[in-house]
Scaffold this motif. Structure first.
Motif, PDB file in Angstrom:
ATOM      1  N   GLY A 165      12.683 -49.344 -53.424  1.00 15.85           N
ATOM      2  CA  GLY A 165      12.898 -47.861 -53.184  1.00 15.85           C
ATOM      3  C   GLY A 165      14.076 -47.196 -53.045  1.00 15.85           C
ATOM      4  O   GLY A 165      15.010 -47.692 -53.639  1.00 15.85           O
ATOM      5  N   GLN A 166      14.394 -46.337 -51.860  1.00 16.44           N
ATOM      6  CA  GLN A 166      15.711 -45.983 -52.061  1.00 16.44           C
ATOM      7  C   GLN A 166      16.579 -46.632 -51.018  1.00 16.44           C
ATOM      8  O   GLN A 166      17.651 -45.938 -50.650  1.00 16.44           O
ATOM      9  N   GLY A 167      16.042 -47.869 -50.630  1.00 17.35           N
ATOM     10  CA  GLY A 167      17.141 -48.508 -49.751  1.00 17.35           C
ATOM     11  C   GLY A 167      17.099 -48.509 -48.276  1.00 17.35           C
ATOM     12  O   GLY A 167      17.910 -49.021 -47.630  1.00 17.35           O
ATOM     13  N   GLN A 168      16.125 -47.966 -47.791  1.00 17.22           N
ATOM     14  CA  GLN A 168      15.835 -47.676 -46.285  1.00 17.22           C
ATOM     15  C   GLN A 168      15.338 -49.063 -45.736  1.00 17.22           C
ATOM     16  O   GLN A 168      14.231 -49.077 -45.044  1.00 17.22           O
ATOM     17  N   PRO A 213       9.765 -50.324 -44.845  1.00 21.21           N
ATOM     18  CA  PRO A 213      10.956 -49.845 -44.489  1.00 21.21           C
ATOM     19  C   PRO A 213      11.221 -49.447 -43.235  1.00 21.21           C
ATOM     20  O   PRO A 213      10.329 -49.321 -42.419  1.00 21.21           O
ATOM     21  N   ILE A 214      12.366 -49.001 -42.983  1.00 18.30           N
ATOM     22  CA  ILE A 214      12.676 -48.345 -41.645  1.00 18.30           C
ATOM     23  C   ILE A 214      12.153 -46.841 -41.953  1.00 18.30           C
ATOM     24  O   ILE A 214      12.548 -46.286 -42.861  1.00 18.30           O
ATOM     25  N   ALA A 215      11.413 -46.193 -40.734  1.00 14.51           N
ATOM     26  CA  ALA A 215      10.934 -45.098 -40.782  1.00 14.51           C
ATOM     27  C   ALA A 215      11.879 -43.865 -41.039  1.00 14.51           C
ATOM     28  O   ALA A 215      11.703 -42.889 -41.886  1.00 14.51           O
ATOM     29  N   THR A 216      13.038 -43.861 -40.478  1.00 12.34           N
ATOM     30  CA  THR A 216      13.978 -42.823 -40.402  1.00 12.34           C
ATOM     31  C   THR A 216      15.346 -43.214 -40.911  1.00 12.34           C
ATOM     32  O   THR A 216      15.631 -44.351 -40.647  1.00 12.34           O
ATOM     33  N   ARG A 217      16.396 -42.278 -41.585  1.00 13.61           N
ATOM     34  CA  ARG A 217      17.433 -42.861 -41.809  1.00 13.61           C
ATOM     35  C   ARG A 217      18.567 -43.010 -40.774  1.00 13.61           C
ATOM     36  O   ARG A 217      19.369 -43.982 -40.864  1.00 13.61           O
ATOM     37  N   GLY A 236       8.478 -54.808 -49.297  1.00 12.98           N
ATOM     38  CA  GLY A 236       8.829 -53.728 -50.261  1.00 12.98           C
ATOM     39  C   GLY A 236       7.933 -52.430 -49.969  1.00 12.98           C
ATOM     40  O   GLY A 236       7.995 -52.140 -48.849  1.00 12.98           O
ATOM     41  N   ASP A 237       7.145 -52.155 -51.216  1.00 13.87           N
ATOM     42  CA  ASP A 237       6.172 -51.038 -51.093  1.00 13.87           C
ATOM     43  C   ASP A 237       5.308 -50.876 -49.962  1.00 13.87           C
ATOM     44  O   ASP A 237       4.321 -51.868 -50.139  1.00 13.87           O
ATOM     45  N   PRO A 238       5.319 -50.213 -48.907  1.00 13.34           N
ATOM     46  CA  PRO A 238       4.210 -50.446 -47.956  1.00 13.34           C
ATOM     47  C   PRO A 238       2.919 -49.976 -48.179  1.00 13.34           C
ATOM     48  O   PRO A 238       2.090 -49.852 -47.546  1.00 13.34           O
ATOM     49  N   GLU A 248       9.222 -39.113 -47.463  1.00 19.52           N
ATOM     50  CA  GLU A 248       8.717 -40.430 -47.562  1.00 19.52           C
ATOM     51  C   GLU A 248       9.608 -41.474 -47.405  1.00 19.52           C
ATOM     52  O   GLU A 248      10.517 -41.483 -48.261  1.00 19.52           O
ATOM     53  N   PRO A 249       9.783 -42.531 -46.444  1.00 21.12           N
ATOM     54  CA  PRO A 249      10.639 -43.533 -46.184  1.00 21.12           C
ATOM     55  C   PRO A 249      10.915 -44.262 -47.440  1.00 21.12           C
ATOM     56  O   PRO A 249      12.192 -44.782 -47.672  1.00 21.12           O
ATOM     57  N   TYR A 250       9.930 -44.669 -47.997  1.00 17.46           N
ATOM     58  CA  TYR A 250      10.099 -45.625 -48.958  1.00 17.46           C
ATOM     59  C   TYR A 250      10.615 -45.170 -50.631  1.00 17.46           C
ATOM     60  O   TYR A 250      11.671 -45.549 -50.917  1.00 17.46           O
ATOM     61  N   SER A 251      10.035 -43.985 -51.177  1.00 12.23           N
ATOM     62  CA  SER A 251      10.718 -43.361 -52.182  1.00 12.23           C
ATOM     63  C   SER A 251      11.872 -42.408 -51.777  1.00 12.23           C
ATOM     64  O   SER A 251      12.637 -41.975 -52.923  1.00 12.23           O
ATOM     65  N   GLY A 252      11.972 -41.858 -50.628  1.00 15.64           N
ATOM     66  CA  GLY A 252      12.960 -40.903 -50.299  1.00 15.64           C
ATOM     67  C   GLY A 252      12.523 -39.354 -50.796  1.00 15.64           C
ATOM     68  O   GLY A 252      13.307 -38.655 -50.811  1.00 15.64           O
ATOM     69  N   GLU A 253      11.290 -39.190 -51.265  1.00 14.59           N
ATOM     70  CA  GLU A 253      11.057 -38.044 -51.743  1.00 14.59           C
ATOM     71  C   GLU A 253      10.416 -37.085 -50.714  1.00 14.59           C
ATOM     72  O   GLU A 253       9.921 -37.559 -49.731  1.00 14.59           O
TER      73      GLU A 253
END
Length: 492
Positions: free
Chosen positions: A362-365, A325-329, A314-316, A25-30
């Motif tokens: 979130g995880q900063g993405q 967030p951006i979808a992928t790292r 923020g939280d989508p 999940e892009p927002y939480s990084g989970e």
């Protein structure tokens, strides 16, 4: 945590590799689900199953009206399950739930539209110039269609391919991005529930080299429909060309959003924001080059900065969030690299230009909405697709200068013109080399009208009647009405 299966020949099955990979999940990084890692064996099985289904009386024996009825049933199921599909896709790619919810409901409309068209496309009787013959044309399906879709709008961009392909009588193998596969696997469950014969719809997940390339190369694949970047599109086109397979390629863009000094500036500012900051700029049609007539340049930039600065980031999953967030790292890292490149080339960063971290991110993405001024069209930031929330602002003098700048890129997917002058609008529309030109609006799409690009933005069209014809081939039929042939040694 759900572990998904491949869908091949009407069966849910484990990948031949026995391997799965995590989807994050892009927002939480989970990690929230596990996706099957398909390979060439799975790809080949899917194409062969789709080919058998194409030839089977259970599918080929259906009338066009019966195919339309199946598509309508499928569309109804999508409507009923729209909220669930939207939540899955939002979790998978980090887009705003407000936008994804709307997109998924629109997915059903694509299938309804092509369900209605399924039995409306007919050939014609040709007033042939030869005596004693009757000639007519008919449209026939191609066979197995491979549809390869990206991570930014999986369900929506799949419907652009799947709906006309099935309406025309083809069978299909879907290959989603490895980053966003879950929603298409859920969509396959609805196709099964709708009653499509086994093998008509297949989904193989995995990486491009391991699944995508074998699907394109397979000798039984008749057509490839691909949405993605121009580099990937060129690779697909090269592979498909080896066996003269048909292709539809919807690729990248570097679209100009042109604002003249007589425009309604309040509406044009909204259009500029929508053009590049909606979906965090992760859209092929992003208006990433803002062309401003020189006498409104400073005023417009000031208004633009004021509006973008107030965006809720923020939280989508929250309905009031405006930038997610951006979808992928890897994409996040690429965008930051291109921002630095623009700074190195001399563009002035007047807003953003950095990642966002900390509480609420979130995880900063995340990347702050970024605006560059003093951009010239020869800079790399004005020529290369960013696919992120980055806007390049360029000055122009008059209509011809704007058109010159607008066309001076390798892409030609979309453009927009903001003006109150009807003559100016038509002048620009006729000269801009792009598949879609909006006048006093941006990012409008519909299943009723074609969408596609000029130049490196692709081949073919999606949407409207034109798209349906991309999934047919034309046969010419000659029937003699004279019992005798005068001279068999002379061409008739």
């Amino acid at each position: 945590m759900e572990q998904f299966q491949l869908y091949i020949d009407g069966e849910w099955c484990a990948p031949s590799s026995g391997e799965w990979f995590d989807t994050v999940e892009p927002y939480s990084g989970e990690v929230w689900a596990r996706i099957p890692r398909g390979n060439a064996e799975d790809a080949n099985r899917a194409v062969e199953a789709a080919h058998r289904a194409f030839l089977s009386p259970e599918w080929s024996g259906l009338s066009a009206t019966q195919r339309g009825a199946l598509l309508r049933r499928f569309a109804d199921l999508i409507e009923v399950n729209a909220d669930r599909l939207g939540r899955i896709e939002q979790r998978d790619n980090g887009k705003l739930i407000a936008e994804v919810s709307s997109q998924v409901k629109n997915v059903a409309q694509w299938f309804h539209y092509y369900a209605g068209l399924a039995d409306k496309i007919g050939g014609s009787v040709v007033p042939i110039n030869k005596p004693g013959v009757f000639n007519y044309t008919k449209y026939e399906p191609l066979g197995v269609v491979v549809a390869i879709t990206p991570w930014n709008s999986p369900l929506s961009l799949t419907s652009w391919k799947m709906a006309p392909a099935l309406a025309a009588g083809n069978t299909i193998v879907l290959k989603p991005s490895e980053f966003t596969s879950a929603s298409l696997l859920e969509l396959a469950k609805l196709a099964e529930q709708a009653g499509f014969p086994r093998g008509v719809v297949n989904v193989v997940t995995g990486y491009g080299a391991e699944v995508g390339e074998p699907l394109v190369r397979h000798r039984l694949t008749a057509k490839v429909a691909f949405t993605g970047g121009d580099i990937g599109g060129r690779a697909v086109n090269r592979l498909a060309a080896e066996d003269l397979k048909k292709v539809t390629l919807e690729l990248g863009g570097k679209s100009p959003n042109i604002v003249f000094d007589d425009a309604d500036l309040d509406q044009a500012v909204k259009g500029a924001v929508s053009g590049v900051f909606a979906a965090s700029g992760q859209t092929c049609m992003a208006g990433s080059r803002l062309l401003l007539q020189e006498n409104i340049y400073d005023t417009f930039v000031e208004r633009l900065i004021a509006m973008v600065s107030e965006a809720r980031i923020g939280d989508p999953s929250q309905m009031d969030t405006q930038v997610g967030p951006i979808a992928t790292r890897p994409q996040w890292e690429k965008i930051l690299g291109m921002i630095q490149m623009a700074k190195d080339d001399g563009a002035t960063c007047v807003l953003g230009g950095h990642p966002l971290t900390g509480e609420g991110f979130g995880q900063g993405q995340f990347i702050a909405p970024t605006i560059f001024t003093n951009v010239t069209n020869d800079m790399r930031i004005a020529q290369q697709e960013v696919f992120g929330p980055v806007l390049s602002v360029i000055r122009f003098k008059n209509e011809d200068d704007a058109i010159r700048i607008a066309n001076d890129v390798d892409f030609g997917l979309a453009a927009a013109v903001w003006t109150r002058d009807l003559h100016r609008a038509f002048y620009c529309v006729d000269r801009i080399r792009a598949g879609t030109v909006w006048v006093n609006n941006y990012r409008s799409t519909s299943f009723t009208t074609p969408f596609g690009g000029y130049k490196m933005s692709g081949l073919g069209r999606e949407g409207g009647v034109e798209a349906l014809k991309e999934y047919y081939q034309t046969k010419s039929v000659w029937i003699t009405t004279q019992p005798d042939r005068a001279n068999p040694f002379i061409l008739g």
